[in-house]
Design a protein around this motif. Sequence first.
Motif, PDB file in Angstrom:
ATOM      1  N   HIS A  15       0.844  -1.196   0.000  1.00  0.00           N
ATOM      2  CA  HIS A  15       0.000   0.000   0.000  1.00  0.00           C
ATOM      3  C   HIS A  15       0.877   1.243   0.000  1.00  0.00           C
ATOM      4  O   HIS A  15       1.692   1.435   0.911  1.00  0.00           O
ATOM      5  CB  HIS A  15      -0.929  -0.009   1.218  1.00  0.00           C
ATOM      6  CG  HIS A  15      -1.857  -1.186   1.233  1.00  0.00           C
ATOM      7  ND1 HIS A  15      -2.987  -1.248   0.454  1.00  0.00           N
ATOM      8  CD2 HIS A  15      -1.796  -2.356   1.922  1.00  0.00           C
ATOM      9  CE1 HIS A  15      -3.596  -2.405   0.658  1.00  0.00           C
ATOM     10  NE2 HIS A  15      -2.895  -3.095   1.542  1.00  0.00           N
ATOM     11  N   ASP A  17       1.245   5.599  -0.640  1.00  0.00           N
ATOM     12  CA  ASP A  17       0.576   6.892  -0.542  1.00  0.00           C
ATOM     13  C   ASP A  17       0.417   7.457  -1.948  1.00  0.00           C
ATOM     14  O   ASP A  17       1.413   7.841  -2.573  1.00  0.00           O
ATOM     15  CB  ASP A  17       1.415   7.835   0.323  1.00  0.00           C
ATOM     16  CG  ASP A  17       0.814   9.224   0.430  1.00  0.00           C
ATOM     17  OD1 ASP A  17      -0.253   9.475  -0.162  1.00  0.00           O
ATOM     18  OD2 ASP A  17       1.437  10.069   1.106  1.00  0.00           O
ATOM     19  N   ALA A 180       2.185   3.397   2.699  1.00  0.00           N
ATOM     20  CA  ALA A 180       1.067   3.991   3.442  1.00  0.00           C
ATOM     21  C   ALA A 180       0.643   3.119   4.613  1.00  0.00           C
ATOM     22  O   ALA A 180      -0.313   3.446   5.304  1.00  0.00           O
ATOM     23  CB  ALA A 180      -0.111   4.231   2.503  1.00  0.00           C
ATOM     24  N   SER A 181       1.326   2.015   4.829  1.00  0.00           N
ATOM     25  CA  SER A 181       1.005   1.142   5.965  1.00  0.00           C
ATOM     26  C   SER A 181       2.256   0.381   6.363  1.00  0.00           C
ATOM     27  O   SER A 181       3.204   0.276   5.585  1.00  0.00           O
ATOM     28  CB  SER A 181      -0.113   0.165   5.594  1.00  0.00           C
ATOM     29  OG  SER A 181       0.310  -0.687   4.541  1.00  0.00           O
ATOM     30  N   GLN A 182       2.238  -0.142   7.562  1.00  0.00           N
ATOM     31  CA  GLN A 182       3.374  -0.926   8.041  1.00  0.00           C
ATOM     32  C   GLN A 182       3.352  -2.316   7.407  1.00  0.00           C
ATOM     33  O   GLN A 182       2.288  -2.935   7.316  1.00  0.00           O
ATOM     34  CB  GLN A 182       3.315  -1.061   9.563  1.00  0.00           C
ATOM     35  CG  GLN A 182       3.597   0.243  10.298  1.00  0.00           C
ATOM     36  CD  GLN A 182       5.002   0.750  10.045  1.00  0.00           C
ATOM     37  OE1 GLN A 182       5.964  -0.009  10.063  1.00  0.00           O
ATOM     38  NE2 GLN A 182       5.119   2.048   9.783  1.00  0.00           N
ATOM     39  N   HIS A 184       3.768  -6.332   7.073  1.00  0.00           N
ATOM     40  CA  HIS A 184       3.538  -7.429   8.003  1.00  0.00           C
ATOM     41  C   HIS A 184       4.877  -7.949   8.526  1.00  0.00           C
ATOM     42  O   HIS A 184       5.908  -7.827   7.857  1.00  0.00           O
ATOM     43  CB  HIS A 184       2.768  -8.558   7.325  1.00  0.00           C
ATOM     44  CG  HIS A 184       1.395  -8.172   6.882  1.00  0.00           C
ATOM     45  ND1 HIS A 184       0.409  -7.818   7.766  1.00  0.00           N
ATOM     46  CD2 HIS A 184       0.845  -8.075   5.643  1.00  0.00           C
ATOM     47  CE1 HIS A 184      -0.695  -7.522   7.105  1.00  0.00           C
ATOM     48  NE2 HIS A 184      -0.454  -7.661   5.817  1.00  0.00           N
TER      49      HIS A 184
END
Length: 201
Positions: A15, A17, A180-182, A184
């Motif tokens: 993901h 930005d 846009a996300s950490q 896994h």
Amino acid sequence: MNVLDAIQQRRAVKHFDPEFQLSQKDKKQLIENVMQNAPSAFNLQHWRPVLIEDPELRQQIRKIAWDQPQVTDASLLIVLCAKQDTWEKDASLVWTGVPDHIQKMMVGAIDQYYRGRPQTQRDEVMRSAGIFAQTLMLLAKDQGLDSCPMDGFDFEEMAKLIQLPEDHVICLMIAVGKGASQPHPRIGKISYDELVKYNHF
């Protein structure tokens, strides 16, 4: 950032930005750095990166790539292709600047190694593309960027969309931008003792 930090921090980010945009200058500089420094067999530089800049084309690619959001949201999307017949068409070009006898020797060695061996030709461009891709992703991480290598797409449809020449192959896609996300946590890593063999299997 040192090399080990870049290796440890690089992750396949899904993901991005969509508001973050690299400048054309930064994109060119990133790719040129890889082109100048990634190794390739016999210096043949098989890679042919196709930068997907057209938003409509990105949407079409997303449709053939399992609707993965990084296709449209990453600032930089590269369809990394390779020219399979560089060994035959470009050998003299990539060995310019050396004494004539060395150029002649290298061109002859290249021809002897690849001629009549289509599987070797294809294997070689895939190896070179893999090295190019990893070099690009590590350099991107060093510059504070995230990336994702991708082969989850319809290769035949991609060839049509980018009008792939017959003497080229598609190797993989690489998305680059700001995550846009950490990611896994890393999972399922096989141990050294299970993977590594000494001298033979």
